[in-house]
Design a protein around this motif. Structure first.
Motif, PDB file in Angstrom:
ATOM      1  N   GLU A 151       5.317 -24.953  10.021  1.00 41.80           N
ATOM      2  CA  GLU A 151       4.125 -24.450  10.934  1.00 41.80           C
ATOM      3  C   GLU A 151       4.095 -25.371  11.967  1.00 41.80           C
ATOM      4  O   GLU A 151       3.445 -25.040  12.977  1.00 41.80           O
ATOM      5  N   TYR A 152       4.433 -26.722  12.096  1.00 37.84           N
ATOM      6  CA  TYR A 152       4.274 -27.580  13.078  1.00 37.84           C
ATOM      7  C   TYR A 152       4.664 -26.790  14.466  1.00 37.84           C
ATOM      8  O   TYR A 152       4.191 -27.193  15.483  1.00 37.84           O
ATOM      9  N   LEU A 153       5.894 -26.247  14.154  1.00 37.03           N
ATOM     10  CA  LEU A 153       6.596 -25.691  15.557  1.00 37.03           C
ATOM     11  C   LEU A 153       5.772 -24.597  16.395  1.00 37.03           C
ATOM     12  O   LEU A 153       5.965 -24.250  17.397  1.00 37.03           O
ATOM     13  N   SER A 154       4.875 -24.169  15.580  1.00 32.98           N
ATOM     14  CA  SER A 154       3.958 -22.855  16.289  1.00 32.98           C
ATOM     15  C   SER A 154       2.510 -23.776  16.317  1.00 32.98           C
ATOM     16  O   SER A 154       1.508 -22.638  16.679  1.00 32.98           O
ATOM     17  N   SER A 155       2.288 -24.883  16.334  1.00 33.64           N
ATOM     18  CA  SER A 155       0.816 -25.312  16.281  1.00 33.64           C
ATOM     19  C   SER A 155       0.548 -26.050  17.570  1.00 33.64           C
ATOM     20  O   SER A 155       1.349 -26.780  18.156  1.00 33.64           O
ATOM     21  N   GLY A 156      -0.663 -26.101  17.858  1.00 39.32           N
ATOM     22  CA  GLY A 156      -1.270 -26.881  18.995  1.00 39.32           C
ATOM     23  C   GLY A 156      -1.252 -26.041  20.347  1.00 39.32           C
ATOM     24  O   GLY A 156      -0.805 -25.184  20.443  1.00 39.32           O
ATOM     25  N   CYS A 157      -2.070 -26.144  21.327  1.00 38.46           N
ATOM     26  CA  CYS A 157      -2.148 -25.971  22.389  1.00 38.46           C
ATOM     27  C   CYS A 157      -1.189 -26.495  23.522  1.00 38.46           C
ATOM     28  O   CYS A 157      -0.498 -27.388  23.021  1.00 38.46           O
ATOM     29  N   GLY A 158      -0.798 -25.849  24.464  1.00 37.63           N
ATOM     30  CA  GLY A 158      -0.015 -26.499  25.477  1.00 37.63           C
ATOM     31  C   GLY A 158      -0.100 -26.393  26.890  1.00 37.63           C
ATOM     32  O   GLY A 158      -1.308 -25.449  27.148  1.00 37.63           O
ATOM     33  N   MET A 159       0.436 -27.214  27.886  1.00 37.23           N
ATOM     34  CA  MET A 159      -0.008 -27.283  28.903  1.00 37.23           C
ATOM     35  C   MET A 159       0.669 -26.321  30.043  1.00 37.23           C
ATOM     36  O   MET A 159       2.057 -25.980  29.907  1.00 37.23           O
ATOM     37  N   SER A 160       0.019 -25.700  30.925  1.00 39.36           N
ATOM     38  CA  SER A 160       0.387 -24.909  31.919  1.00 39.36           C
ATOM     39  C   SER A 160       1.072 -25.516  32.918  1.00 39.36           C
ATOM     40  O   SER A 160       1.052 -26.938  33.058  1.00 39.36           O
ATOM     41  N   ARG A 161       1.818 -25.061  33.891  1.00 35.28           N
ATOM     42  CA  ARG A 161       2.530 -25.536  35.121  1.00 35.28           C
ATOM     43  C   ARG A 161       1.223 -26.378  35.873  1.00 35.28           C
ATOM     44  O   ARG A 161       1.438 -27.525  36.326  1.00 35.28           O
ATOM     45  N   ALA A 162       0.396 -25.417  36.116  1.00 34.19           N
ATOM     46  CA  ALA A 162      -0.549 -25.897  36.929  1.00 34.19           C
ATOM     47  C   ALA A 162      -1.565 -27.110  36.456  1.00 34.19           C
ATOM     48  O   ALA A 162      -1.861 -28.096  37.012  1.00 34.19           O
ATOM     49  N   ALA A 163      -1.669 -27.025  35.259  1.00 30.58           N
ATOM     50  CA  ALA A 163      -2.466 -28.151  34.650  1.00 30.58           C
ATOM     51  C   ALA A 163      -1.606 -29.609  34.610  1.00 30.58           C
ATOM     52  O   ALA A 163      -2.348 -30.552  34.815  1.00 30.58           O
ATOM     53  N   THR A 164      -0.319 -29.362  34.368  1.00 27.49           N
ATOM     54  CA  THR A 164       0.734 -30.328  34.465  1.00 27.49           C
ATOM     55  C   THR A 164       0.486 -31.108  35.945  1.00 27.49           C
ATOM     56  O   THR A 164       0.619 -32.342  36.084  1.00 27.49           O
ATOM     57  N   LEU A 165       0.474 -30.273  36.904  1.00 26.14           N
ATOM     58  CA  LEU A 165       0.492 -30.755  38.130  1.00 26.14           C
ATOM     59  C   LEU A 165      -0.577 -31.296  38.607  1.00 26.14           C
ATOM     60  O   LEU A 165      -0.847 -32.128  39.243  1.00 26.14           O
ATOM     61  N   TRP A 166      -1.789 -30.829  38.093  1.00 23.53           N
ATOM     62  CA  TRP A 166      -3.011 -31.300  38.216  1.00 23.53           C
ATOM     63  C   TRP A 166      -3.135 -32.738  37.918  1.00 23.53           C
ATOM     64  O   TRP A 166      -3.836 -33.658  38.569  1.00 23.53           O
ATOM     65  N   LEU A 167      -2.583 -32.986  36.794  1.00 18.60           N
ATOM     66  CA  LEU A 167      -2.646 -34.358  36.086  1.00 18.60           C
ATOM     67  C   LEU A 167      -1.831 -35.274  36.961  1.00 18.60           C
ATOM     68  O   LEU A 167      -2.013 -36.640  37.417  1.00 18.60           O
ATOM     69  N   VAL A 168      -0.542 -34.882  37.241  1.00 17.34           N
ATOM     70  CA  VAL A 168       0.384 -35.469  38.168  1.00 17.34           C
ATOM     71  C   VAL A 168      -0.092 -36.130  39.536  1.00 17.34           C
ATOM     72  O   VAL A 168      -0.272 -36.884  40.043  1.00 17.34           O
ATOM     73  N   ASN A 169      -0.861 -35.010  40.099  1.00 17.86           N
ATOM     74  CA  ASN A 169      -1.678 -35.375  41.354  1.00 17.86           C
ATOM     75  C   ASN A 169      -2.808 -36.266  41.362  1.00 17.86           C
ATOM     76  O   ASN A 169      -3.243 -36.677  42.300  1.00 17.86           O
ATOM     77  N   GLN A 170      -3.132 -36.661  40.186  1.00 17.26           N
ATOM     78  CA  GLN A 170      -4.220 -37.688  39.905  1.00 17.26           C
ATOM     79  C   GLN A 170      -3.528 -38.863  39.908  1.00 17.26           C
ATOM     80  O   GLN A 170      -4.376 -40.020  39.739  1.00 17.26           O
ATOM     81  N   GLY A 171      -2.177 -39.047  40.071  1.00  8.22           N
ATOM     82  CA  GLY A 171      -1.800 -40.393  39.700  1.00  8.22           C
ATOM     83  C   GLY A 171      -1.156 -40.718  38.586  1.00  8.22           C
ATOM     84  O   GLY A 171      -0.602 -41.587  38.312  1.00  8.22           O
ATOM     85  N   VAL A 172      -1.245 -39.759  37.549  1.00 10.81           N
ATOM     86  CA  VAL A 172      -0.850 -39.748  36.422  1.00 10.81           C
ATOM     87  C   VAL A 172       0.702 -39.689  36.334  1.00 10.81           C
ATOM     88  O   VAL A 172       1.322 -38.641  36.750  1.00 10.81           O
ATOM     89  N   HIS A 173       1.582 -40.724  35.847  1.00 10.34           N
ATOM     90  CA  HIS A 173       3.114 -40.466  35.610  1.00 10.34           C
ATOM     91  C   HIS A 173       3.485 -40.035  34.324  1.00 10.34           C
ATOM     92  O   HIS A 173       4.611 -39.619  34.134  1.00 10.34           O
ATOM     93  N   VAL A 174       2.806 -40.517  33.316  1.00  9.72           N
ATOM     94  CA  VAL A 174       3.273 -40.150  32.009  1.00  9.72           C
ATOM     95  C   VAL A 174       1.756 -39.654  31.230  1.00  9.72           C
ATOM     96  O   VAL A 174       0.744 -40.076  31.310  1.00  9.72           O
ATOM     97  N   THR A 175       2.354 -38.620  30.418  1.00  6.22           N
ATOM     98  CA  THR A 175       1.429 -37.820  29.456  1.00  6.22           C
ATOM     99  C   THR A 175       2.076 -37.634  28.151  1.00  6.22           C
ATOM    100  O   THR A 175       3.210 -38.291  27.864  1.00  6.22           O
ATOM    101  N   GLY A 176       1.336 -37.253  27.246  1.00  7.33           N
ATOM    102  CA  GLY A 176       1.818 -37.304  25.840  1.00  7.33           C
ATOM    103  C   GLY A 176       0.952 -36.036  25.019  1.00  7.33           C
ATOM    104  O   GLY A 176      -0.189 -35.961  25.327  1.00  7.33           O
TER     105      GLY A 176
END
Length: 264
Positions: A151-176
């Motif tokens: 079930e782990y393979l189908s669990s959790g939310c995930g990040m869109s392209r826009a959300a990922t770029l939003w984080l990177v544009n705040q100066g974030v280099h690493v996420t997890g």
């Protein structure tokens, strides 16, 4: 100072990865290796070894994306930053791999939920925090509770392209994330693609790295043990030449309060 372990253990054959990507460990115990060990010690015999014991050793069959690991931009696409050759794991600046941790609690999001920029904006407004360059954003989706099961393979939310770029544009280099993938679970992305045939849906969170370089960690655990802010996170990868990812022992250092600072 308290050290919090945020890595899963690499285990053999667990169904938490697709069959072709599951790690396998060949455990060679002291009795099994005794004769092999003697090849390095001249005329010695098994009788010369204490109780016939050799050394213990393990041989692993594992991808660079097995266990808790960090992806390099090269994993996402051949190029990054709109056309530069993408970095492999041995090329990423080391100062990316430590920094202030900011824990995002999205455990209230259903499995397969697509996180958009507004979700991050609302969360940071709620906790009264503004991201700083160098912050490491760790998303707790709740998926880690399913680790060890299919079930782990189908669990959790995930990040869109826009959300990922939003984080990177705040100066974030690493996420997890504690989920199997930074994207939404792939079976859910696949169903949406089959309905819409929108090619932009395919691996969209990862593909953001082709636009602007970043790295993300997958298969974290124990994120609920961290404060939302105030810990220092370390995620240095094993240095594998020209690889798309590297295994990490993810840990966070958390300052412990003195008794005089604790509130009742």
């Amino acid at each position: 100072m308290k050290i919090v372990d945020l890595s899963i253990a690499i285990e053999s054959g667990l169904p938490s990865d697709p069959p072709d990507y599951r790690p396998y460990i060949d455990y060679q115990d002291h009795k099994k290796t005794a004769k092999d060990m003697l090849e390095y010690f001249g005329d010695a015999t098994v009788e010369d070894l204490p109780e016939g014991n050799g050394w213990a050793v393990e041989f692993l069959k594992i991808s660079t994306h097995g266990g808790t690991h960090i992806d390099a931009p090269y994993h996402y696409y051949p190029t990054m930053n709109g056309g530069e050759r993408a970095w492999t794991i041995d090329e990423i600046p080391l100062d990316w791999f430590h920094g202030p941790a900011v824990v995002v609690d999205f455990r209230d999001k259903p499995d397969g939920y697509k996180v958009e920029p507004k979700d991050f904006e609302e969360y940071f407004k709620k906790i009264h925090y503004t991201l700083k360059p160098g912050d490491i954003v760790l998303v707790n989706t709740g998926a880690s509770k399913k680790w060890g099961t299919a079930e782990y393979l189908s669990s959790g939310c995930g990040m869109s392209r826009a959300a990922t770029l939003w984080l990177v544009n705040q100066g974030v280099h690493v996420t997890g994330t504690d989920a199997w993938s930074w994207d939404r679970p792939l079976p859910i992305e696949a169903k949406d693609f089959d309905k819409t045939h929108d090619k932009e849906l395919i691996w969209e969170g990862h593909r953001a790295g082709a636009v602007k370089a970043y790295s993300h960690i997958e298969k974290l655990t124990n994120l609920e043990s961290l404060p939302v802010t105030g810990s220092h996170f370390f995620c240095f990868p094993i240095k594998i030449k020209k690889a798309s990812a590297g295994w990490i022992r993810a840990v966070a250092f958390v300052e412990e309060q003195d008794d005089s600072e604790k509130t009742v």
